[in-house]
Design a protein around this motif. Structure first.
Motif, PDB file in Angstrom:
ATOM      1  N   TRP A 113      16.133   7.157 -37.594  1.00 44.93           N
ATOM      2  CA  TRP A 113      16.118   7.840 -36.300  1.00 44.93           C
ATOM      3  C   TRP A 113      16.945   7.098 -35.249  1.00 44.93           C
ATOM      4  O   TRP A 113      17.737   7.691 -34.514  1.00 44.93           O
ATOM      5  N   LEU A 114      16.821   5.778 -35.214  1.00 43.23           N
ATOM      6  CA  LEU A 114      17.463   5.002 -34.153  1.00 43.23           C
ATOM      7  C   LEU A 114      18.835   4.451 -34.540  1.00 43.23           C
ATOM      8  O   LEU A 114      19.705   4.286 -33.676  1.00 43.23           O
ATOM      9  N   PHE A 115      19.049   4.168 -35.833  1.00 47.05           N
ATOM     10  CA  PHE A 115      20.263   3.462 -36.232  1.00 47.05           C
ATOM     11  C   PHE A 115      21.061   4.211 -37.307  1.00 47.05           C
ATOM     12  O   PHE A 115      21.830   3.576 -38.059  1.00 47.05           O
ATOM     13  N   ASP A 116      20.890   5.501 -37.416  1.00 47.90           N
ATOM     14  CA  ASP A 116      21.640   6.333 -38.366  1.00 47.90           C
ATOM     15  C   ASP A 116      21.485   5.854 -39.799  1.00 47.90           C
ATOM     16  O   ASP A 116      22.409   5.965 -40.615  1.00 47.90           O
ATOM     17  N   GLY A 117      20.340   5.299 -40.110  1.00 51.87           N
ATOM     18  CA  GLY A 117      20.031   4.961 -41.495  1.00 51.87           C
ATOM     19  C   GLY A 117      20.406   3.557 -41.931  1.00 51.87           C
ATOM     20  O   GLY A 117      19.995   3.135 -43.016  1.00 51.87           O
ATOM     21  N   ASP A 118      21.169   2.817 -41.155  1.00 48.33           N
ATOM     22  CA  ASP A 118      21.558   1.467 -41.566  1.00 48.33           C
ATOM     23  C   ASP A 118      21.709   0.598 -40.318  1.00 48.33           C
ATOM     24  O   ASP A 118      22.686   0.699 -39.577  1.00 48.33           O
ATOM     25  N   ILE A 119      20.737  -0.274 -40.100  1.00 47.64           N
ATOM     26  CA  ILE A 119      20.765  -1.114 -38.902  1.00 47.64           C
ATOM     27  C   ILE A 119      21.857  -2.174 -38.973  1.00 47.64           C
ATOM     28  O   ILE A 119      22.396  -2.602 -37.952  1.00 47.64           O
TER      29      ILE A 119
END
Length: 729
Positions: free
Chosen positions: A558-564
């Motif tokens: 949700w926050l990092f498009d799947g890969d922080i």
């Protein structure tokens, strides 16, 4: 009236003897420990101290009348033991001379068969070219053989086999000549009087010669080839033409003004430092400038880096064999040695009456042979450790091919031209970084646990919890490091978002649970015995951790498009699997028992009448804790923190196995580091005894020893001050 007489019975005498023996044993043990510490300290200083010793050069022998006073040899070479000198004179006569005798006849001599017209010398290799295009590339061999148990010197000359077609492609009227011999290939650059510049190259033991002729004419005043033959330096007056090999051609890459706009500056000499990446340029004013390639605007640019003012009396400079430095010989006989990288004057001594005409160094850089007016002078050299200086250890240094000055630790490399970089700043920084993150993790948890265990926990539960935590200290750190590197690091990489959220959420969950429990009905709270509330908190925290693992993936999507990690990289934050976060958790886990045990003992040892008196006067338990108990126990709590810090600074195996061991300077918690202790553990077994690296590792151990001593001394001083301050309680 009779008075009782004092009598020492046999049992009392035995007790007295035992007391004295125990007292002597304890005293001897204490003195032996103190003596061992002093011996360790002295030994570390003894091994590290030679790093800062001064260099020296002294005349070893003089061999008179080896040639006419007005004849300057083309080449000199001396063996690694300073026993024999090779000399090639201007008429093509080659001789070996013994420095052990003063005989006027050489031990070996031979003629080239022609008179050299042009020549060049690279190390012990020399190339001579005759008037009829006779070309010889050779080097002297200082070999020995055993004969009847006696070591016999067998002089020899190794001639490089040249292609038969080479003579046909050699240009006419050669004015300048340079060459290089590598393990696979030979490259020769020749400048003719008409300005034609030719480069010839051929594989060793091959008949095929590749020829490249520069399309434009260049009036070359000096030629130099890098050891690999890939870069050709051509000096034309005050300008330097740099030709970079591309295939078999040498297109001009760059033209540099060596005078830097000063038309009065006259260039006198050019010398390549070992490895061929740095060029030393000497002008007639005695200023030697070091130049090398720097990446600027995404392309290589040849730039002046540093300058050495050797003086107007400088006659010639000679590059070191191994160290990134050079010798300068002066008209008054003065000999100096400079370390180029750290701008250090290593040696300055008057050795000759006048400057010699030709000098050479042995391959081990221990002997210098000089020719002056028909005499050979041999000097023994001890440069010590020229690459070590205060600036090299603690200041930024501009190393070859680096874009700017930097702190770098890189002690070894696969390349023979590698220059060791011994800055202690990155590994000292790594030591502080690892200890800091470990203490951030360990101190709050250990101190709060000690407070709860000593002040709030029931005695029955304390008897189970305290030994369990103390038992953690017996766990080998190699096991903790193994688990951190191979088990914890992949988990944190996979659940990074969940781990970060847990660090924030777990303390909040503890507070929320405490508030809920505080406002819950009395009949529920009465079911749990006082002091056992922590047992209810364990499943709550475990449940929060289990719930956060799947939620972490949703937050990451949700926050990092799947890969922080990609998200962090966009903001310049790198992520390595083995990083400071892993080290902080693992090392914190190892440090917690030390801090907890000492702090808990200090808090539990506060006299009970102090807390009882405070409660009797109307203070709440929290007021009693903060204003009486913690103040009284503060000396012990501070000692616990300092002991934990000392343990974290000296930790080896956890840092060694849980980080990438990369000596970088970055506070990023997702980057690794390298510590002093880990560096010593990794490099000391492979370091050559007595080398710069070996002694520098002992210097690192000395720094750790001193730091630990200072931390303990500071802790003891503050502890005594705190005890004095709160003694009234």
């Amino acid at each position: 009236m009779s008075y009782p007489q004092f009598s020492l019975k046999a049992a009392d005498k035995k007790r007295l003897v035992k007391d004295r023996l125990i007292r002597l044993t304890v005293r001897a043990g204490g003195v032996s420990v103190l003596g061992a510490l002093i011996l360790i300290f002295v030994y570390l200083i003894w091994v590290a101290f030679p790093l800062f010793s001064s260099a020296e050069i002294k005349m070893s022998s003089v061999h008179p009348h080896v040639a006419a006073a007005d004849q300057i040899p083309i080449q000199l070479a001396v063996d690694e033991y300073g026993q024999y000198v090779f000399m090639l004179d201007h008429i093509g006569k080659m001789t070996f001379w013994s420095t052990q005798t003063t005989e006027q006849s050489p031990v070996w001599q031979q003629q080239l068969g022609f008179e050299p017209k042009q020549s060049a010398v690279v190390g012990h290799w020399f190339a001579v070219l005759g008037a009829d295009k006779q070309l010889v590339i050779a080097r002297p061999q200082f070999t020995h053989r055993l004969r009847a148990g006696e070591k016999i010197f067998v002089p020899n000359l190794e001639r490089l086999p040249l292609p038969s077609s080479l003579r046909t492609v050699l240009p006419e009227q050669v004015q300048r000549l340079t060459f290089t011999v590598s393990a696979q290939e030979v490259t020769i650059a020749l400048a003719a009087q008409d300005g034609t510049l030719t480069v010839l190259s051929f594989a060793r033991h091959s008949e095929q010669v590749r020829v490249f002729r520069f399309p434009e004419q260049i009036a070359a005043d000096a030629l130099l080839l890098s050891p690999d033959g890939h870069t050709l330096y051509i000096r034309e007056g005050g300008h330097l033409v740099i030709a970079q090999r591309h295939g078999h051609a040498y297109p001009v890459r760059e033209v540099v003004d060596l005078t830097r706009g000063d038309t009065q500056r006259m260039i006198a000499q050019m010398v390549l430092l070992p490895g061929g990446d740095s060029l030393l340029v000497r002008d007639r004013q005695g200023v030697v400038t070091q130049w090398f390639d720097v990446i600027r605007d995404q392309k290589r640019q040849f730039m002046p880096i540093r300058a050495f003012n050797t003086g107007k009396q400088t006659r010639l400079i000679v590059a070191d064999i191994y160290h990134q430095g050079f010798f300068s010989l002066h008209r008054d006989g003065q000999v100096r040695n400079y370390q180029a990288t750290n701008h250090k004057l290593v040696l300055s001594q008057k050795l000759f009456d006048q400057a010699p005409e030709r000098v050479a160094l042995s391959e081990n850089e221990k002997y210098l042979v000089a020719y002056h007016q028909g005499r050979l002078n041999l000097a023994h050299i001890d440069l010590g450790y020229p690459e070590i200086s205060f600036s090299a250890l603690w200041q930024k240094i501009w190393y070859e091919n680096y874009p700017e000055p930097d702190y770098v630790w890189q002690s070894t490399s696969a390349s023979d031209s590698f220059e060791p970089k011994f800055s202690l700043v990155p590994i000292a920084f790594g030591t502080i970084k690892a200890a800091l993150y470990a203490m951030i993790f360990a101190v709050p948890m250990a101190i709060l646990a000690a407070i709860y265990t000593a002040y709030f926990m029931s005695a029955q539960m304390r008897r189970k919890v305290k030994p369990t935590i103390e038992l953690m200290e017996a766990l080998p750190t190699v096991i903790i490091g193994f688990l951190a590197g191979l088990w914890l690091a992949p988990i944190l990489e996979r659940h990074l978002v969940a781990a970060v959220v847990m660090i924030i959420l777990l303390p909040i969950s503890t507070i929320v649970f405490g508030l809920i429990w505080h406002f819950s009905p009395e009949r529920w709270r009465s079911t749990v015995q006082r002091g056992w509330h922590a047992a209810l908190l364990v499943p709550v925290l475990a449940g929060v951790m289990v719930l956060m693992l799947p939620v972490g993936f949703n937050l990451e999507t949700w926050l990092f498009d799947g890969d922080i990690r990609v998200f962090l990289a966009q903001y310049g934050i790198d992520f390595n699997q083995r990083n400071a976060l892993v080290v902080g958790i693992a090392m914190g886990f190892a440090v917690i028992p030390t801090i907890f045990t000492i702090a808990e003992d200090a808090i539990f040892s506060v006299p009970k009448h102090l807390s009882d008196g405070s409660l009797a006067l109307g203070a709440t338990p929290w007021q009693t804790l903060t204003h009486v108990v913690l103040l009284t126990a503060s000396p012990g709590i501070f000692s616990a923190i300092m002991m934990g810090l000392g343990r974290a600074v000296g930790e080896t195996m956890i840092v060694l196995m849980a980080t990438g061991n990369t000596p970088i300077m970055d506070w990023n918690i997702f980057e690794g580091m390298r510590t002093l202790a880990a560096t010593i553990a990794v490099e000391l077994p492979e370091a050559e005894v007595g080398s710069s690296q070996y002694r520098l590792l002992f210097l690192g151990a000395l720094l750790l020893f001193v730091f630990t001593f200072l931390v303990n001394a500071l802790a003891e001083w503050i502890r005594l001050r705190l005890r004095e301050k709160y003694r009234a309680l």
